[in-house]
Design an enzyme around this catalytic site. Structure first.
Site, short mmCIF file in Angstrom:
data_model
loop_
_atom_site.label_atom_id
_atom_site.label_comp_id
_atom_site.label_asym_id
_atom_site.label_seq_id
_atom_site.Cartn_x
_atom_site.Cartn_y
_atom_site.Cartn_z
N HIS A 144 2.60 -1.75 6.63
CA HIS A 144 1.52 -0.87 7.06
C HIS A 144 0.89 -1.33 8.37
O HIS A 144 -0.17 -0.88 8.75
CB HIS A 144 0.46 -0.75 5.96
N ASP A 176 2.98 -3.60 2.26
CA ASP A 176 1.60 -3.32 2.67
C ASP A 176 1.41 -3.89 4.08
O ASP A 176 2.38 -3.98 4.83
CB ASP A 176 0.64 -3.92 1.63
#
Ligand SMILES: *[C@@H]1O[C@H](CO)[C@@H](O)[C@H](O)[C@H]1NC(C)=O
Ligand SMILES: *[C@@H]1O[C@H](CO)[C@@H](O)[C@H](O)[C@H]1NC(C)=O
Ligand SMILES: *[C@@H]1O[C@H](CO)[C@@H](O)[C@H](O)[C@H]1NC(C)=O
Length: 394
Positions: free
Chosen positions: A239, A216
């Protein structure tokens, strides 16, 4: 009189030196019954050692020697009588069963803490990731964050590694004046919600010289993040470094004064990103600087997304505009290669256009046919200067 002053200063100096020279006291977890066989739960031994270390009226050294120590769950709480160093030489191993709780290891209400030692926190996330159905189930079970800092002040974390966290690696909440440097955080690219460092309701936090590759955000900063500096972080996979998501529910604290500098993104999904929910409640994010950034095959290098709505329920509410005001944002000296054509994508809210956005010296190529990157922008008010490839945004 002057001589007396000099004399008393000397006496003071002498006593300060003596105070500094008092050696720290070691609290070795093995002395408290901890066993490094990787299977015995050491929570009670660790908590007993912490209790004594925390009560000691001097410099405490909480000592975890080499070896594999299973720790089911532990919350190390202050306030303590002296400064605390939490020295991890070995590896702390998380349990692979009965782990549905939100925390593995926590530090709470501690000031003057240093966590370091070159050791490793092994979250054993492989045993837990398949239970994460939060994308489709709003009542999904919690999975533990590897290391939580709640109400921690004037503290440092350096030179430790965290692997395979079940949820985020580090979570920083209600903290002030902390620095995190030389940490290595890793989890597979497809592991769910494994943020590197997640920060909220905290100020004066510095993150530097670290390597973060996870499933993430490498760093995410949400409501109430103020005076945060991220410097010299290598991010990927992951991310990207994100501000947000903002404007969800009752989190109204403003975000201000965030600098992301000297960072490199390697094969990450995003580079630098600001995202707000749509629809959302009112909030403000201002004073955001992203500079000296290198993109190496980054999917979406520069992003403002005020239409963020990942879970199915929000489609039902319709895509009304976000009410989060984004203003005073600088993207400066951003170079490298985008792995998709749209290298700069600034989608601001129709109701609250982004104000005073500056694009300065951007040079991004597209690693595909034509090698020409493009930009997509809407509801952005600001200015641009220097080299701008792709241009045409402001
Ligand atoms: C801190 O030190 C005082 C004595 O100076 C002691 O009474 C107290 O119990 C200590 N605090 C803790 C948390 O043990
Ligand atoms: C911030 O924390 C450091 C310890 O990490 C300490 O030396 C420094 O004095 C603190 N700064 C303030 C303003 O309290
Ligand atoms: C960022 O990198 C530049 C160029 O590599 C260097 O001159 C500068 O000192 C760095 N800034 C910080 C705050 O480390």
């Amino acid at each position: 009189m002057a001589i007396f002053n000099i004399f008393s200063s000397l006496v003071f100096l002498l006593f300060s030196c003596i105070a500094i020279a008092v050696p720290p006291k070691f609290f070795n977890v093995v002395r408290y019954g901890a066993i490094s066989d990787g299977t015995t739960d050491n929570s009670q031994a660790f908590l007993k050692a912490w209790k004594d270390a925390c009560a000691y009226n001097g410099r405490s050294r909480f000592w975890i020697p080499n070896g594999k120590f299973l720790l089911r769950k532990a919350s190390f709480e202050g306030s303590c009588n002296g400064s605390m160093a939490f020295l991890i030489k070995g590896t702390l191993v998380a349990p692979t069963d009965s782990f549905f709780t939100d925390t593995w290891i926590a530090f709470r209400y501690v000031s003057g803490l240093i966590v370091k030692g070159g050791g490793t926190l092994d979250g054993q996330g492989q045993s837990a990731w398949h239970y994460n159905d939060c994308k489709t189930n709003s009542k999904c079970k919690p999975l533990p964050v590897t290391l939580r800092f709640d109400f921690v002040r004037n503290s440092k974390v350096e030179n430790i590694e965290s692997i395979n966290s079940k949820s985020s690696h580090f979570n920083i909440f209600a903290c002030e004046n902390m620095s995190i440097s030389h940490v290595k955080l890793s989890a597979p690219a497809d592991s769910p919600n494994t943020d590197g460092i997640h920060i909220g309701t905290s100020r004066n936090i510095k993150i530097s010289k670290s390597v973060i590759g996870t499933g993430d955000d490498c760093v995410s900063m949400v409501s109430g993040s103020q005076s945060i500096e991220v410097n010299g972080v290598a991010c990927g996979p992951g991310h990207g470094i994100s501000i947000g998501s903002l404007g969800r529910g009752h989190e109204h604290e403003y975000v201000k004064g965030i600098t992301v500098r000297n960072c490199t993104f390697i094969g990450s999904d995003n580079g630098v990103r600001i995202k707000t929910w749509s629809p959302s409640s009112y909030s403000l994010a201002s004073g955001l600087v992203f500079e000296n950034i290198i993109m190496k095959n980054t999917k979406n290098p520069v992003v403002i997304d005020q239409y963020y709505c990942p879970s199915p329920h929000c489609y039902l509410q319709g895509h009304s505009s976000s009410a989060v005001q984004i203003q005073d944002v600088t993207f400066k000296n951003i170079f490298g290669v985008s792995s998709t054509e749209v290298a700069v994508n600034l989608q601001c809210s129709k109701a609250m256009p982004c104000k005073n956005v500056k694009l300065i010296n951007i040079d991004l190529a597209y690693d595909g046919p034509g090698r020409r990157a493009t930009s997509l922008c809407s509801n952005v008010i600001g200015s641009s200067s220097g080299k701008l490839v792709p241009g045409g945004c402001i």
